[in-house]
Design a protein around this motif. Sequence first.
Motif, PDB file in Angstrom:
ATOM      1  N   LEU A 150      -6.192   9.361 -11.245  1.00 42.77           N
ATOM      2  CA  LEU A 150      -5.119   7.991 -11.456  1.00 42.77           C
ATOM      3  C   LEU A 150      -3.431   8.900 -11.465  1.00 42.77           C
ATOM      4  O   LEU A 150      -3.571   9.714 -12.303  1.00 42.77           O
ATOM      5  CB  LEU A 150      -5.225   7.410 -12.779  1.00 42.77           C
ATOM      6  CG  LEU A 150      -6.686   6.517 -12.651  1.00 42.77           C
ATOM      7  CD1 LEU A 150      -7.013   6.019 -14.150  1.00 42.77           C
ATOM      8  CD2 LEU A 150      -6.677   5.366 -11.820  1.00 42.77           C
ATOM      9  N   LEU A 191       0.215  -3.608  -6.941  1.00 40.51           N
ATOM     10  CA  LEU A 191       0.240  -5.148  -7.312  1.00 40.51           C
ATOM     11  C   LEU A 191       1.169  -5.466  -8.639  1.00 40.51           C
ATOM     12  O   LEU A 191       0.905  -4.744  -9.534  1.00 40.51           O
ATOM     13  CB  LEU A 191      -0.984  -5.680  -7.769  1.00 40.51           C
ATOM     14  CG  LEU A 191      -1.151  -7.178  -7.945  1.00 40.51           C
ATOM     15  CD1 LEU A 191      -0.540  -8.004  -6.950  1.00 40.51           C
ATOM     16  CD2 LEU A 191      -2.508  -7.485  -8.172  1.00 40.51           C
ATOM     17  N   SER A 212      -7.953  13.190  -7.083  1.00 38.23           N
ATOM     18  CA  SER A 212      -8.510  11.935  -6.897  1.00 38.23           C
ATOM     19  C   SER A 212      -8.243  11.271  -8.115  1.00 38.23           C
ATOM     20  O   SER A 212      -8.566  10.074  -8.350  1.00 38.23           O
ATOM     21  CB  SER A 212     -10.063  11.960  -6.738  1.00 38.23           C
ATOM     22  OG  SER A 212     -10.264  12.404  -5.285  1.00 38.23           O
ATOM     23  N   LEU A 237       0.794  -1.284   0.045  1.00 37.48           N
ATOM     24  CA  LEU A 237       0.146   0.006   0.041  1.00 37.48           C
ATOM     25  C   LEU A 237       0.827   1.281  -0.085  1.00 37.48           C
ATOM     26  O   LEU A 237       1.746   1.310   0.651  1.00 37.48           O
ATOM     27  CB  LEU A 237      -0.783   0.067   1.414  1.00 37.48           C
ATOM     28  CG  LEU A 237      -2.017  -1.040   1.366  1.00 37.48           C
ATOM     29  CD1 LEU A 237      -2.718  -0.981   2.795  1.00 37.48           C
ATOM     30  CD2 LEU A 237      -3.031  -0.699   0.235  1.00 37.48           C
ATOM     31  N   VAL A 253      -2.023  -0.173 -10.511  1.00 37.90           N
ATOM     32  CA  VAL A 253      -2.543   0.729  -9.425  1.00 37.90           C
ATOM     33  C   VAL A 253      -3.941   0.422  -9.198  1.00 37.90           C
ATOM     34  O   VAL A 253      -4.944   0.773  -9.943  1.00 37.90           O
ATOM     35  CB  VAL A 253      -2.308   2.135  -9.808  1.00 37.90           C
ATOM     36  CG1 VAL A 253      -2.938   3.158  -8.656  1.00 37.90           C
ATOM     37  CG2 VAL A 253      -0.722   2.500  -9.792  1.00 37.90           C
ATOM     38  N   LEU A 254      -4.036  -0.080  -7.822  1.00 39.82           N
ATOM     39  CA  LEU A 254      -5.654  -0.590  -7.513  1.00 39.82           C
ATOM     40  C   LEU A 254      -5.838   0.800  -6.436  1.00 39.82           C
ATOM     41  O   LEU A 254      -5.437   0.713  -4.983  1.00 39.82           O
ATOM     42  CB  LEU A 254      -5.600  -1.694  -6.748  1.00 39.82           C
ATOM     43  CG  LEU A 254      -4.815  -2.813  -7.820  1.00 39.82           C
ATOM     44  CD1 LEU A 254      -5.068  -4.272  -6.827  1.00 39.82           C
ATOM     45  CD2 LEU A 254      -5.881  -3.278  -8.783  1.00 39.82           C
ATOM     46  N   PRO A 255      -6.914   1.811  -6.709  1.00 42.99           N
ATOM     47  CA  PRO A 255      -7.043   2.545  -5.834  1.00 42.99           C
ATOM     48  C   PRO A 255      -7.936   1.891  -4.513  1.00 42.99           C
ATOM     49  O   PRO A 255      -8.615   1.071  -4.617  1.00 42.99           O
ATOM     50  CB  PRO A 255      -8.246   3.462  -6.385  1.00 42.99           C
ATOM     51  CG  PRO A 255      -7.666   3.440  -7.907  1.00 42.99           C
ATOM     52  CD  PRO A 255      -7.174   1.797  -7.801  1.00 42.99           C
ATOM     53  N   THR A 256      -7.499   2.235  -3.206  1.00 42.81           N
ATOM     54  CA  THR A 256      -8.070   1.775  -2.172  1.00 42.81           C
ATOM     55  C   THR A 256      -9.048   2.606  -1.267  1.00 42.81           C
ATOM     56  O   THR A 256      -9.638   2.185  -0.492  1.00 42.81           O
ATOM     57  CB  THR A 256      -7.017   1.060  -1.103  1.00 42.81           C
ATOM     58  OG1 THR A 256      -6.269   2.438  -0.975  1.00 42.81           O
ATOM     59  CG2 THR A 256      -6.174   0.285  -1.801  1.00 42.81           C
ATOM     60  N   VAL A 257      -9.131   3.844  -1.781  1.00 40.46           N
ATOM     61  CA  VAL A 257     -10.115   4.787  -1.347  1.00 40.46           C
ATOM     62  C   VAL A 257     -10.915   5.359  -2.496  1.00 40.46           C
ATOM     63  O   VAL A 257     -10.417   5.785  -3.383  1.00 40.46           O
ATOM     64  CB  VAL A 257      -9.416   5.930  -0.240  1.00 40.46           C
ATOM     65  CG1 VAL A 257     -10.255   6.809   0.129  1.00 40.46           C
ATOM     66  CG2 VAL A 257      -8.447   5.459   0.813  1.00 40.46           C
ATOM     67  N   ALA A 258     -12.274   5.642  -2.333  1.00 39.81           N
ATOM     68  CA  ALA A 258     -13.122   5.920  -3.193  1.00 39.81           C
ATOM     69  C   ALA A 258     -12.840   7.643  -3.565  1.00 39.81           C
ATOM     70  O   ALA A 258     -12.086   8.225  -2.675  1.00 39.81           O
ATOM     71  CB  ALA A 258     -14.511   6.085  -2.488  1.00 39.81           C
ATOM     72  N   ALA A 259     -13.052   7.906  -4.590  1.00 39.81           N
ATOM     73  CA  ALA A 259     -12.613   9.280  -5.270  1.00 39.81           C
ATOM     74  C   ALA A 259     -13.623  10.171  -4.501  1.00 39.81           C
ATOM     75  O   ALA A 259     -14.691  10.035  -4.340  1.00 39.81           O
ATOM     76  CB  ALA A 259     -12.999   9.143  -6.742  1.00 39.81           C
ATOM     77  N   ARG A 275      -3.083   0.302  -3.693  1.00 36.89           N
ATOM     78  CA  ARG A 275      -2.167  -0.956  -3.626  1.00 36.89           C
ATOM     79  C   ARG A 275      -1.535  -1.176  -4.790  1.00 36.89           C
ATOM     80  O   ARG A 275      -2.119  -0.822  -6.205  1.00 36.89           O
ATOM     81  CB  ARG A 275      -3.134  -2.180  -3.437  1.00 36.89           C
ATOM     82  CG  ARG A 275      -2.324  -3.472  -3.233  1.00 36.89           C
ATOM     83  CD  ARG A 275      -3.178  -4.417  -2.697  1.00 36.89           C
ATOM     84  NE  ARG A 275      -3.412  -4.434  -1.415  1.00 36.89           N
ATOM     85  CZ  ARG A 275      -2.559  -4.741  -0.469  1.00 36.89           C
ATOM     86  NH1 ARG A 275      -1.521  -5.301  -0.640  1.00 36.89           N
ATOM     87  NH2 ARG A 275      -3.221  -4.587   0.953  1.00 36.89           N
TER      88      ARG A 275
END
Lengths: 229, 108
Positions: free
Chosen positions: B70, B102, B68, B30, B55-61, B100
Amino acid sequence: MNFGLSVVNDGNYVQIDSEQPRLCALYNGTYQASGSSTAYVTFPSAITTPEPPCIFIRNTPDRPDDLYTGMTISGGPGNWTGFVLTTINIDYRPYGKWFAAVFASITKADYGLRMWDANSSVIFDSGATPVLFTKASSSWSFQGKVQINPIANGYYWRNSLTAALLADEYFMINPFSRGLLTPTHINWTPIGVRFNYSQSCLQVFGVTALGAWSNMGMPGAVFARLPGT
Amino acid sequence: MTYGVRTWSANGVLEMDTDSYTYQVLHNALYNLAVTPVVTVSIPGFDPANCTAVVLPTVAAANQYCSSALPYMTVSPGVVQVRNKNPAETDWFSTSIQFRLLVMRFKN
């Protein structure tokens, strides 16, 4: 590794162990919007991981022009209840298949293999299939600019990986689930993503009146199969 | 299959076969661009030809502003870098998302 099972295949890939949990597909189904450009999906049960799940979609070849501009996961940490897919034009109707995957597992199967880690969390269960990644690429090329309307232009890129999408193959939409940075402006650039069946590649459109960088970086286009779906 | 594992479902369908699932997680962590504007991760063995990073956003925009958006990610041999700004951006406009990263090897 103290717990679990370490599996190494012919290619020397360490594939399952408790130290690097892998993505497991928990739920799958279809999505279809009827009267709007938004499709709502509810999971059969909430996904209880702290982090949001990875959503893979397969936009239907029957609606090849639909561009997906948003994917919002509903709920919150420990209680992810579904997701919402939005397309970028009011005439588009999101329609296709999906599956949701997380870095954890759940107990679903009566047959097969189940493993736990040192904290007694299930890290593998045959009923929550590990995601079968099929191909991926971080290479993109800028294709050009088209005028969308008197104000906005569409800037578009294609992924360099050219290959047909199998009937049970999907792409991960999380890396394309929000806007791009806009040159010297506070607003983000809304994007639309789709699998382009005529060019057999993933394609991203940025729609803006504010201009765009032709170099958007190298987001990962990741494809995976859920066998038999 | 010479090495590996296979599992079958209750109705006898082959569900997992390590021969057909040739990927390995190389890095999984993270990050927060509000704290670290440029994330540079050294990943020995990373080859853009057979590895990828997402890139996996972990919190909502929070909104539809750059904060917010990418991030700008690049991959190169041995290194994955995620930047809060496009390298051509000369002003302050940048993203500050949490995500996150990955990274995996997906083929031989």
